[in-house]
Design an enzyme around this catalytic site. Structure first.
Site, short mmCIF file in Angstrom:
data_model
loop_
_atom_site.label_atom_id
_atom_site.label_comp_id
_atom_site.label_asym_id
_atom_site.label_seq_id
_atom_site.Cartn_x
_atom_site.Cartn_y
_atom_site.Cartn_z
N ASP A 66 -6.33 1.16 0.90
CA ASP A 66 -6.33 1.28 2.36
C ASP A 66 -7.70 0.81 2.86
OD1 ASP A 66 -7.84 3.44 1.38
OD2 ASP A 66 -7.67 4.42 3.31
N LYS A 120 0.82 -1.21 0.00
CA LYS A 120 0.00 0.00 0.00
C LYS A 120 0.85 1.26 0.00
CE LYS A 120 -2.60 3.37 1.76
NZ LYS A 120 -2.11 4.61 2.41
#
Length: 287
Positions: free
Chosen positions: A224, A205
DNA sequence: ATCCAGGACGCTG
DNA sequence: CAGCGTCATGGA
């Protein structure tokens, strides 16, 4: 100095959308450091006005003013939730931030919330970043990797970075000692992503955030908790792992998936697209 | 007090 | 490969 008349919502883009944590607002003016120079921006009647900075081209590039977002929206003509999200924020743009700035700030973002990330970034800039006195107030640049590397893990931990202190100090040292951060811009996405993953504190991420916000990789699609809810609720991705969601989004949404990601993220976080079956647990978080 | 936040990492099946 | 506990910090 007039820098353009393209659609640009400064508050949404610089303050509320959590892609940069380094801007501050003073009345109608937004202050930051771009291309190594302090700058204040505001919306005037006929466009965006700037005081300071290193010139129009650098500001236009930072603010992504040369990308045609209307044309980009057409790429998602067959994806209703994408079209809706983009229509919601006509002035939201994805900034072209310096790679180290984006990387460092998103290392701090891990398992953290926007308000506190901003506080940490502000503290780091105030303590280790170059300081600029301007007629509208004091501005601080985000510190160079060399400065944070020399500060060291213990000093960073004392600034309440928590367990991210070691990640940031180590990543700063890697970059200061030659990790080719600037070269990632010109690599294919997959190779650039793999290179990012070799840095401490950088997983899938954070790598995608650094690539999207700092390295010009518009296909990078950070997933996320908020974006995962969007993909689960509006794209039928419930049950997928986050890397699987990111892969799905890149393939389904194309070379500019990451630009759209910012709109989806903001819509999810503010609740602007309605309950849309997000596996809810609470409402919107302010700024 | 428990849960949450723009997760990463190391360990165990 | 996937699942799971742990890692600081502060707000709700």
């Amino acid at each position: 100095m007039w820098i353009g008349s393209e659609p640009l919502d400064l508050r949404c883009t610089l303050m509320d959308s959590a892609q940069s944590f380094l801007w501050r607002q003073s009345g109608e003016w937004f202050g930051g450091v771009v291309d190594g120079a302090p700058v204040w921006l505001r919306r005037a009647a006929d466009g965006i006005e700037a005081e300071g900075g290193t010139g129009i081209p650098a500001l236009r590039r930072y603010l992504d003013l040369d990308r045609d977002y209307a044309a980009l929206a057409e790429e998602f003509a067959d994806v209703p939730p994408a079209r809706r999200a983009m229509a919601l924020y006509p002035g939201l743009r994805v900034l072209n931030q310096p790679p180290w700035e984006a990387l460092a700030c998103f290392i701090l973002s891990a398992n953290n919330n926007v308000g506190r990330i901003r506080g940490l970034c502000e503290a780091l800039s105030g303590r280790y970043g170059e300081r600029f006195e301007t007629p509208r107030g004091t501005l601080h640049a985000f510190p160079a990797p060399e400065r944070l590397a020399e500060a060291g893990e213990d000093a960073l931990r004392a600034m309440k970075l928590g367990y991210r202190a070691r990640y940031l100090a180590s990543a700063a040292r890697r970059v200061a000692e030659g990790f080719p951060l600037d070269a990632l811009r010109d690599m294919p996405y997959e190779a650039a992503h793999a290179a990012m993953l070799t840095l401490p504190g950088v997983g899938d991420k954070v790598a995608d955030c650094a690539l999207l916000f700092g390295c010009g990789h518009a296909s990078a699609f950070p997933v996320d908790v908020w974006v995962a809810r969007v993909l689960a609720g509006w794209f039928g991705c419930s049950g997928m792992s986050r890397p699987a969601m990111a892969r799905f989004a890149r393939e389904r949404l194309g070379p500019h998936a990451g630009i759209l990601q910012q709109f989806l993220f903001h819509a999810a976080r503010t609740g602007d697209m309605g309950p849309g079956e997000l596996p809810a647990h609470g409402g919107a978080k302010g700024r």
